[in-house]
Design an enzyme around this catalytic site. Structure first.
Site, PDB file in Angstrom:
ATOM      1  N   ILE A  84       0.954  -1.261   0.218  1.00 49.70           N
ATOM      2  CA  ILE A  84       0.155  -0.205  -0.095  1.00 49.70           C
ATOM      3  C   ILE A  84       1.171   1.398  -0.117  1.00 49.70           C
ATOM      4  CG2 ILE A  84      -1.897   1.332   1.175  1.00 49.70           C
ATOM      5  CD1 ILE A  84      -2.503  -1.360  -0.093  1.00 49.70           C
ATOM      6  N   LYS A  85       0.616   1.864  -0.820  1.00 49.29           N
ATOM      7  CA  LYS A  85       1.448   3.108  -0.761  1.00 49.29           C
ATOM      8  C   LYS A  85       1.078   4.782  -0.755  1.00 49.29           C
ATOM      9  CE  LYS A  85       4.459   5.273  -4.973  1.00 49.29           C
ATOM     10  NZ  LYS A  85       4.421   5.608  -6.325  1.00 49.29           N
TER      11      LYS A  85
END
Length: 223
Positions: A84-85
């Site tokens: 997850i960025k």
């Protein structure tokens, strides 16, 4: 130093994956929109992962902690292997802390200073992405920022992996490797430039010419 491709173009991704030189891909909403504003992001991300495997960062678009966590939960329902960025903002750090508690890998993006990188590490980020080219764009020294981050990581034995991002040219790749970055995520055009050299092309052409001369000579002898 590992290489990732920074792209959402499936043709580029498949080509580079076929060369066997990348171990992951990073994307963001801008890259997805650049390819086709009507593209279904979920389908494209799964298509990318099927082509490459390994690391794939998927960016949230919320700017509040609860929204980021809801997006992360949704992403993980259809892509359990996603990293997850998260943007480097205070609300993002809180989201990273919670995702770290859940053992969800995170990539903190849009980092420009060592203090930001330290904060992301302390929040539990799996990856910290230093944006070199955007610093150069404002007449700052992106490579120096990467060096400083890597020096701190070595001195403090920090756990987050350092990603050199916003790569503008092959020299950035070399300097980041020398600095000690764990990963460089590179646009397709720059990565392909880094594989070429005029002496390599000239050498291949010379070998082929000499081989043709040998074959011609053998044919003449056999005639």
């Amino acid at each position: 130093m590992e290489l990732y491709l920074d792209s959402a173009n499936i043709q580029e991704i498949r080509h580079v994956a076929s060369l066997g030189i990348i171990s992951g891909v990073t994307t963001n909403p801008s890259l997805l929109a650049k390819e086709d504003p009507t593209v279904d992001a979920r389908s494209r991300i799964l298509e990318i992962y099927e082509s490459v495997g390994g690391h794939l960062s998927v960016e949230v678009i919320s700017t509040d902690t609860d929204g980021m966590l809801r997006e992360a939960d949704d992403i993980l329902t259809w892509f359990p292997d996603a990293t997850i960025k998260i943007p480097m903002i205070p609300a993002g750090l809180a989201a990273v802390k919670e995702l770290s508690r859940q053992e969800v890998p995170t990539n903190v993006t849009l980092i420009f200073t060592p203090t930001q990188a330290l904060a992301a590490n302390n929040a539990g980020a799996t990856y910290v992405s230093i944006f070199l080219g955007r610093l150069d764009d404002i007449s700052a020294d992106g490579i120096q920022a990467a060096r400083e981050v890597c020096e701190i990581w070595e001195a403090q034995a920090l756990e987050s992996l350092v990603i050199a991002a916003s790569i503008r040219n092959p020299l950035h790749i070399i300097e980041c490797a020398k600095a000690g970055a764990d990963i460089a995520t590179v646009p397709y055009k720059v990565l392909m430039q880094s594989l070429k050299h005029p002496l390599t092309d000239a050498g291949v052409e010379s070998f082929l010419n000499d081989h043709r001369k040998m074959m011609d000579a053998k044919q003449k002898i056999g005639a």
